[in-house]
Scaffold this active site. Sequence first.
Site, PDB file in Angstrom:
ATOM      1  N   GLY A 136     -31.996  18.947  -6.200  1.00  0.00           N
ATOM      2  CA  GLY A 136     -33.275  18.264  -6.010  1.00  0.00           C
ATOM      3  C   GLY A 136     -33.107  16.883  -5.419  1.00  0.00           C
ATOM      4  CB  CYS A 137     -30.866  14.084  -6.285  1.00  0.00           C
ATOM      5  SG  CYS A 137     -31.513  13.880  -7.963  1.00  0.00           S
ATOM      6  CB  THR A 138     -29.131  17.093  -2.074  1.00  0.00           C
ATOM      7  OG1 THR A 138     -27.999  16.719  -2.864  1.00  0.00           O
ATOM      8  CG2 THR A 138     -28.699  17.304  -0.627  1.00  0.00           C
TER       9      THR A 138
ATOM     10  CB  ALA B 296     -31.206  11.822  -0.682  1.00  0.00           C
TER      11      ALA B 296
END
Length: 158
Positions: free
Chosen positions: A48-50, A53
């Site tokens: 999710g963070c990838t 970002a």
Amino acid sequence: MSTSVKLEAGDTAPAFTLTDQDGAPVSLADYAGKKVIVYFYPAASTPGCTTEACDFRDNINSLKSAGYQVLGVSKDEAPALKKFQSEQSLNFPLLSDPDLAVHNAYGAYGEKSLYGKTVTGTLRSTFVVDETGNVQLPLYNVKATGHVASLRKKLGLD
């Protein structure tokens, strides 16, 4: 360790100085007179963070042309941030907040539901700080997918 702070539009953005992916200090004050998007994400190199970002990465030029700088904040240490930045070709600073002081100041750390269980952790949150250092737009518990498009719409950039 959880916080009950909830920033609102018009609040003064909490000041901070954190270390970036290269070990250099970055302060919110460095961006005085500029519009800044400060977003908090749970952990570098997670799916999710990838997604989130890379969404900021892919939209950075249009955000910058509208006058916005982007800062990503997580509890990860600088080496993990450097690896994340390098692997994903991220084109904005990633800041390390291992003691969660800035997370707590922004209300971006606390209880959340994860797969039906209540856990304590980073609340995926985004704050738009205006040129005068005030919170223009506080967004809590955002979704990683489609977040930047939603943010652009809220900022009238579409």
